[in-house]
Design an enzyme around this catalytic site. Structure first.
Site, short mmCIF file in Angstrom:
data_model
loop_
_atom_site.label_atom_id
_atom_site.label_comp_id
_atom_site.label_asym_id
_atom_site.label_seq_id
_atom_site.Cartn_x
_atom_site.Cartn_y
_atom_site.Cartn_z
N HIS A 3 -3.37 4.27 -2.57
CA HIS A 3 -4.40 3.42 -1.93
C HIS A 3 -5.03 4.17 -0.77
O HIS A 3 -6.25 4.09 -0.54
CB HIS A 3 -3.78 2.13 -1.36
CG HIS A 3 -3.17 1.23 -2.39
ND1 HIS A 3 -1.82 1.04 -2.50
CD2 HIS A 3 -3.75 0.45 -3.34
CE1 HIS A 3 -1.58 0.17 -3.48
NE2 HIS A 3 -2.73 -0.19 -4.01
N GLN B 130 -4.22 -12.27 -13.19
CA GLN B 130 -4.01 -11.08 -14.01
C GLN B 130 -2.54 -10.86 -14.38
O GLN B 130 -2.17 -9.82 -14.89
CB GLN B 130 -4.60 -9.83 -13.34
CG GLN B 130 -3.93 -9.37 -12.08
CD GLN B 130 -4.75 -8.31 -11.36
OE1 GLN B 130 -5.76 -8.59 -10.74
NE2 GLN B 130 -4.30 -7.05 -11.43
N LEU C 91 0.82 -1.22 0.00
CA LEU C 91 0.00 0.00 0.00
C LEU C 91 0.85 1.27 0.00
O LEU C 91 1.89 1.34 0.65
CB LEU C 91 -0.92 0.00 1.23
CG LEU C 91 -1.87 -1.20 1.34
CD1 LEU C 91 -2.75 -1.07 2.57
CD2 LEU C 91 -2.72 -1.36 0.09
O1 PAF Z 1 -5.76 -2.37 -9.29
C1 PAF Z 1 -5.44 -3.39 -8.63
O2 PAF Z 1 -4.70 -3.32 -7.65
C2 PAF Z 1 -5.95 -4.76 -9.08
O3 PAF Z 1 -6.06 -4.82 -10.47
C3 PAF Z 1 -7.27 -5.15 -8.41
C4 PAF Z 1 -8.40 -4.20 -8.78
C5 PAF Z 1 -7.10 -5.17 -6.89
C6 PAF Z 1 -7.69 -6.56 -8.84
O4 PAF Z 1 -6.72 -7.51 -8.50
#
Ligand code: PAF
Length: 291
Positions: A37, A61, A33
């Site tokens: 964030h 992802q 973070l």
């Molecule tokens: O933006 C991110 O940190 C990621 O793509 C998310 C939205 C937490 C999904 O894993």
């Protein structure tokens, strides 16, 4: 702050908050973070009665296993930051607890990220947005009705999560999406967990991304509206032996897939690699500074 390592338990907590008539705010993160964030978290706390965050580095992802391995993790530090800032609950999970119905990763049903996922990030990271859509859909189903906060730095991702929230409305889950401004260092670099992987010398080079976006905005302000001229200004400003550009494009933020040459509203978007670290950033050309 409640710390839960299981999405089912998180679902029950959010459900009980709503039964008590409390509004729920939510921030999805992959941890590591930073102030970007925190700006989402602070806004969620200020606008809701209870706020929760998720921390999960989502393997779906990442196309490149090395990129996944290099992703920074600091669970203890993240929990401390969330606690200090007044988050009410944080949850994480594993692939097994997020997708209990699938015996292995290949059996997970990938969620369609919608039409805005093609091109740009979608072209350079082919499975990225369906990986994002698959986990965010699961996170939204876990938290349930809420207001969810996402950063504008990941502009194309905000279009994908808006698509998901529209799809979920059909199933009776009401997720309101709030898109929050990009937080930058004093030299303009958009805050990102990946910045930790840049050395000091590369941070100076990375600052050029914002300078290039800003030069393009100055051109917009001096009435340049032609898409190809604006793209050229952006690309020229990014020219540097240590910046390898994946894309540098001007798009209409309200009509993402249109390709008009003369723009009436515009966003400049960049993805570039510096010293092996891939950074993305964008800037609305048609809005005043700080908006
Ligand atoms: O933006 C991110 O940190 C990621 O793509 C998310 C939205 C937490 C999904 O894993």
């Amino acid at each position: 702050m409640k710390v839960l390592d299981n999405p089912r338990a998180a679902q029950q907590v959010c459900q009980s908050w709503r039964e008590d008539g409390l509004r729920v705010g939510f921030t999805a993160t992959m941890g590591a973070l930073h102030d970007g964030h925190l700006s989402l978290l602070k806004r969620a706390i200020s606008e809701n009665d209870r706020t929760c965050a998720s921390i999960f580095v989502n393997p779906l992802q990442f196309d490149d296993p090395e990129d996944l391995d290099a992703y920074p993790i600091d669970m203890a530090g993240d929990l401390e930051i969330l606690r200090q800032h007044g988050c009410d609950m944080v949850f994480s999970g594993t692939m097994d607890t997020f997708f209990p119905e699938a015996d292995n990763r290949d059996m997970i049903r990938r969620v369609d990220p919608g039409p805005c996922a093609s091109g740009l990030e979608g072209a350079y990271r082919p499975r990225f947005f369906d990986g994002v859509a698959t986990i965010v859909d699961r996170l939204f189903r876990t938290v349930g009705d809420c207001k969810a906060y996402f950063g504008e730095k990941d502009f194309q991702q905000t279009l994908v999560v808006k698509h998901l929230s529209n799809q979920l409305k059909g199933t009776g889950i009401d997720i309101e999406i709030a898109v929050c401004p990009t937080i930058r260092s004093k030299y303009g670099l958009a805050l990102s967990s990946r910045n930790q992987q840049l050395g000091a010398a590369n941070i100076d080079i990375a600052n050029r991304i914002y300078q290039a976006l800003n030069s393009t905005r100055l051109a917009w302000r001096s009435s340049v509206r032609d898409q190809s001229t604006l793209s050229k200004i952006l690309r020229t400003a990014l020219e540097h032996p240590q910046i390898s550009v994946d894309y540098a494009e001007i798009r209409n933020p309200d009509d993402w897939n249109s390709s008009k040459n003369r723009m009436d509203s515009a966003i400049a978007l960049v993805a570039a690699r510096i010293g092996g670290v891939r950074l993305i950033d964008n800037l609305r050309l048609d809005q005043p500074e700080g908006s």
